[in-house]
Motif scaffolding. Sequence first.
Motif, short mmCIF file in Angstrom:
data_model
loop_
_atom_site.label_atom_id
_atom_site.label_comp_id
_atom_site.label_asym_id
_atom_site.label_seq_id
_atom_site.Cartn_x
_atom_site.Cartn_y
_atom_site.Cartn_z
N GLU A 8 0.85 -1.20 0.00
CA GLU A 8 0.00 0.00 0.00
C GLU A 8 0.88 1.24 0.00
O GLU A 8 1.90 1.28 0.67
CB GLU A 8 -0.85 0.08 1.26
N LEU A 10 0.18 5.14 0.92
CA LEU A 10 -0.76 6.13 1.44
C LEU A 10 -0.35 7.48 0.90
O LEU A 10 0.81 7.89 1.03
CB LEU A 10 -0.74 6.12 2.97
N LEU A 37 -1.85 -1.25 -3.80
CA LEU A 37 -3.03 -0.43 -3.51
C LEU A 37 -2.58 0.99 -3.20
O LEU A 37 -1.52 1.20 -2.60
CB LEU A 37 -3.79 -0.99 -2.31
N GLU A 38 -3.39 1.94 -3.57
CA GLU A 38 -3.12 3.35 -3.29
C GLU A 38 -4.31 3.88 -2.50
O GLU A 38 -5.46 3.72 -2.93
CB GLU A 38 -2.98 4.08 -4.63
N HIS A 39 -4.04 4.50 -1.34
CA HIS A 39 -5.11 5.03 -0.51
C HIS A 39 -4.86 6.51 -0.25
O HIS A 39 -3.77 6.89 0.20
CB HIS A 39 -5.16 4.32 0.85
N ASP A 40 -5.87 7.33 -0.51
CA ASP A 40 -5.80 8.75 -0.21
C ASP A 40 -6.19 8.93 1.26
O ASP A 40 -7.31 8.61 1.65
CB ASP A 40 -6.76 9.53 -1.11
N GLU A 43 -9.42 10.61 2.61
CA GLU A 43 -10.71 9.93 2.53
C GLU A 43 -10.95 8.99 3.72
O GLU A 43 -12.03 8.42 3.84
CB GLU A 43 -10.78 9.13 1.23
N LYS A 44 -9.94 8.83 4.56
CA LYS A 44 -10.05 7.92 5.71
C LYS A 44 -9.51 8.63 6.95
O LYS A 44 -8.29 8.74 7.13
CB LYS A 44 -9.28 6.64 5.44
#
Length: 86
Positions: A8, A10, A37-40, A43-44
């Motif tokens: 991941e 972030l 995976l790429e997570h902004d 948004e969390k």
Amino acid sequence: MSRSVEVEVLVKQGCHLCEDAVAVAREVCAEFPVELLEHDITEKPELLSSFAEEIPVLRINGQVKDFWRIDPQRLRRLLREALAGS
């Protein structure tokens, strides 16, 4: 025996270091049987509160392995180790 490895990154929109980190991670991960995976973090909320000052953050199987800059040689080594189950 290899196991499933999840990588991941972030990120946050508008972060040039994040763009660089994702590009490096994509290139290196393409060499291995791993999921990227790429997570902004915006948004969390739980990610934003934990990582706002350290992005981009690299996690492998949920564990933080690097932040700010991703070194491709180090990522390759970490992925080989993760896939070997060490």
